[in-house]
Design a protein around this motif. Structure first.
Motif, PDB file in Angstrom:
ATOM      1  N   TRP A  69       0.842  -1.293  -0.191  1.00 44.17           N
ATOM      2  CA  TRP A  69       0.034   0.117  -0.018  1.00 44.17           C
ATOM      3  C   TRP A  69       0.921   1.359  -0.082  1.00 44.17           C
ATOM      4  O   TRP A  69       2.120   1.255   0.335  1.00 44.17           O
ATOM      5  N   ARG A  70       0.522   2.493  -0.553  1.00 49.11           N
ATOM      6  CA  ARG A  70       1.011   3.690  -0.606  1.00 49.11           C
ATOM      7  C   ARG A  70       0.067   4.758   0.299  1.00 49.11           C
ATOM      8  O   ARG A  70      -1.135   4.687  -0.011  1.00 49.11           O
ATOM      9  N   PHE A  71       0.817   5.536   0.832  1.00 46.44           N
ATOM     10  CA  PHE A  71      -0.127   6.932   1.437  1.00 46.44           C
ATOM     11  C   PHE A  71      -0.149   7.821   0.463  1.00 46.44           C
ATOM     12  O   PHE A  71       0.856   8.359  -0.264  1.00 46.44           O
ATOM     13  N   LEU A  72      -1.446   8.158   0.042  1.00 42.72           N
ATOM     14  CA  LEU A  72      -1.434   9.279  -1.116  1.00 42.72           C
ATOM     15  C   LEU A  72      -2.619  10.314  -0.483  1.00 42.72           C
ATOM     16  O   LEU A  72      -3.960   9.845  -0.064  1.00 42.72           O
ATOM     17  N   LEU A  73      -2.427  11.342  -0.530  1.00 45.01           N
ATOM     18  CA  LEU A  73      -3.417  12.570  -0.055  1.00 45.01           C
ATOM     19  C   LEU A  73      -4.456  12.086   0.861  1.00 45.01           C
ATOM     20  O   LEU A  73      -5.660  12.121   0.889  1.00 45.01           O
ATOM     21  N   GLY A  74      -3.592  11.637   1.985  1.00 45.52           N
ATOM     22  CA  GLY A  74      -4.512  11.338   3.297  1.00 45.52           C
ATOM     23  C   GLY A  74      -5.350  10.036   3.261  1.00 45.52           C
ATOM     24  O   GLY A  74      -6.348   9.985   3.873  1.00 45.52           O
ATOM     25  N   THR A  75      -4.937   9.262   2.378  1.00 38.38           N
ATOM     26  CA  THR A  75      -5.397   7.869   2.148  1.00 38.38           C
ATOM     27  C   THR A  75      -4.441   6.715   1.875  1.00 38.38           C
ATOM     28  O   THR A  75      -3.264   7.115   1.609  1.00 38.38           O
ATOM     29  N   LEU A  76      -4.796   5.591   2.076  1.00 34.49           N
ATOM     30  CA  LEU A  76      -3.915   4.269   1.871  1.00 34.49           C
ATOM     31  C   LEU A  76      -4.510   3.877   0.595  1.00 34.49           C
ATOM     32  O   LEU A  76      -5.863   3.667   0.436  1.00 34.49           O
ATOM     33  N   ARG A  77      -3.635   3.593  -0.305  1.00 31.95           N
ATOM     34  CA  ARG A  77      -4.141   3.006  -1.924  1.00 31.95           C
ATOM     35  C   ARG A  77      -3.277   2.144  -2.123  1.00 31.95           C
ATOM     36  O   ARG A  77      -2.221   1.823  -1.926  1.00 31.95           O
ATOM     37  N   THR A  78      -3.891   1.012  -2.523  1.00 30.78           N
ATOM     38  CA  THR A  78      -3.252  -0.320  -3.339  1.00 30.78           C
ATOM     39  C   THR A  78      -4.097  -0.722  -4.563  1.00 30.78           C
ATOM     40  O   THR A  78      -5.223  -0.336  -4.844  1.00 30.78           O
ATOM     41  N   SER A  79      -3.388  -1.333  -5.570  1.00 33.54           N
ATOM     42  CA  SER A  79      -4.107  -1.996  -6.586  1.00 33.54           C
ATOM     43  C   SER A  79      -3.749  -3.441  -6.839  1.00 33.54           C
ATOM     44  O   SER A  79      -2.576  -3.920  -6.250  1.00 33.54           O
ATOM     45  N   VAL A  80      -4.779  -4.150  -7.288  1.00 32.11           N
ATOM     46  CA  VAL A  80      -4.635  -5.724  -7.465  1.00 32.11           C
ATOM     47  C   VAL A  80      -4.955  -6.228  -8.708  1.00 32.11           C
ATOM     48  O   VAL A  80      -6.160  -5.962  -9.165  1.00 32.11           O
ATOM     49  N   PRO A  81      -4.025  -6.517  -9.556  1.00 34.82           N
ATOM     50  CA  PRO A  81      -4.210  -7.137 -10.866  1.00 34.82           C
ATOM     51  C   PRO A  81      -5.014  -8.269 -10.877  1.00 34.82           C
ATOM     52  O   PRO A  81      -4.884  -9.154  -9.905  1.00 34.82           O
ATOM     53  N   VAL A  82      -6.094  -8.313 -11.430  1.00 32.36           N
ATOM     54  CA  VAL A  82      -6.969  -9.531 -11.484  1.00 32.36           C
ATOM     55  C   VAL A  82      -7.215 -10.260 -12.800  1.00 32.36           C
ATOM     56  O   VAL A  82      -6.999 -11.771 -12.804  1.00 32.36           O
ATOM     57  N   GLY A  83      -7.432  -9.829 -13.987  1.00 32.89           N
ATOM     58  CA  GLY A  83      -7.696 -10.230 -15.149  1.00 32.89           C
ATOM     59  C   GLY A  83      -9.148 -10.508 -15.675  1.00 32.89           C
ATOM     60  O   GLY A  83      -9.237 -10.922 -16.792  1.00 32.89           O
ATOM     61  N   SER A  84     -10.130 -10.142 -14.810  1.00 33.12           N
ATOM     62  CA  SER A  84     -11.384 -10.238 -15.369  1.00 33.12           C
ATOM     63  C   SER A  84     -12.546  -9.710 -14.357  1.00 33.12           C
ATOM     64  O   SER A  84     -12.234  -9.381 -13.311  1.00 33.12           O
ATOM     65  N   SER A  85     -13.521  -9.299 -14.978  1.00 32.96           N
ATOM     66  CA  SER A  85     -14.743  -8.450 -14.311  1.00 32.96           C
ATOM     67  C   SER A  85     -15.277  -9.573 -13.147  1.00 32.96           C
ATOM     68  O   SER A  85     -15.209  -9.122 -11.712  1.00 32.96           O
ATOM     69  N   ALA A  86     -15.203 -10.732 -13.500  1.00 29.39           N
ATOM     70  CA  ALA A  86     -15.877 -11.718 -12.383  1.00 29.39           C
ATOM     71  C   ALA A  86     -14.681 -11.737 -11.135  1.00 29.39           C
ATOM     72  O   ALA A  86     -15.326 -11.682 -10.034  1.00 29.39           O
ATOM     73  N   ARG A  87     -13.535 -11.906 -11.306  1.00 26.63           N
ATOM     74  CA  ARG A  87     -12.490 -12.006 -10.294  1.00 26.63           C
ATOM     75  C   ARG A  87     -12.454 -10.685  -9.570  1.00 26.63           C
ATOM     76  O   ARG A  87     -12.471 -10.534  -8.403  1.00 26.63           O
TER      77      ARG A  87
END
Length: 230
Positions: free
Chosen positions: A19-37
């Motif tokens: 995770w990273r701290f950005l503008l008073g928030t914590l944010r992360t990204s999770v690659p998934v590969g499909s809308s269902a996932r």
């Protein structure tokens, strides 16, 4: 008891979990590969957070990735509970075979980031009501003063903040973007922008922010959380 954390405390508490701290928030990204996932992972994360999901968590689920953002809505800041939820979401993702990451140096189109729009003004209190009305924005939680920032009530579009001018400067753009990136992404982002024809206008406030400009002088700030506490 839930406590508000400093920028450095929040950053250090979750960095190793992706995770990273950005503008008073914590944010992360999770690659998934499909809308269902994506929907499945989002549902698992919400379930893991329980009742706190409504008070802390925002989820942006797309076919290729899920972006999680944490902030206490009550305090409009990152708290100890947000850190606990971040680690809980990371563990939930891991059990499903996914990885929470800031997408720095992974080949992704970009890292996690947040965008703000800054408006230079001589009379902030005089122009703020116009921007609030025309954008359909609202006051940021706990910041209702006549010169405070404005935010999208749905949390989808960039926040607006106002920069006090001491005199009119007609030769300078009066509205500019602030791109808030992870502190460990800033140098790469700046190097890429300079290689694409930009120029460095000022680094006097680095690592809080660097001012860059395009070939015609339109300015943008690359910002991080660092250099702001204390």
């Amino acid at each position: 008891m839930e406590q508000i954390l400093s920028r450095q405390e929040a950053s250090e508490a979750v960095q190793d979990a992706g995770w990273r701290f950005l503008l008073g928030t914590l944010r992360t990204s999770v690659p998934v590969g499909s809308s269902a996932r994506a929907i499945g992972l989002a549902a698992d994360a919400v379930a893991a957070c329980g009742d706190d999901a409504d008070r802390h968590l925002r989820v942006d689920a797309r076919p290729d990735r899920v972006v999680f953002t944490l902030q206490s809505l009550e305090h409009a800041a990152v708290t100890t509970r947000d850190v606990e939820l971040a680690l809980l979401i990371s563990a939930t993702a891991d059990r499903s075979g996914f990885l929470t990451e800031p997408e720095i140096g992974t080949g992704a189109p970009r890292s996690v980031q947040m965008l703000e729009i800054a408006i230079d003004a001589l009379d902030i209190a005089g122009i703020r009501p116009f921007w609030k009305a025309v954008l359909g924005y609202t006051d940021e939680a706990g910041a209702t003063g006549p010169e405070d920032p404005l935010v999208d009530p749905f949390g989808q579009d960039p926040a607006i903040w106002f920069q006090q001018m001491d005199r009119a400067r007609p030769q300078r753009n009066r509205i500019h973007f602030d791109i808030c990136v992870p502190h460990d992404e800033a140098s790469r982002r700046i190097e890429t922008a300079l290689a694409a024809g930009g120029r460095l206008v000022s680094a006097t406030r680095a690592p809080a922010f660097w001012v860059l400009a395009d070939l015609e002088g339109n300015e943008v700030c690359v910002t991080t959380w660092q250099g702001r506490d204390g």
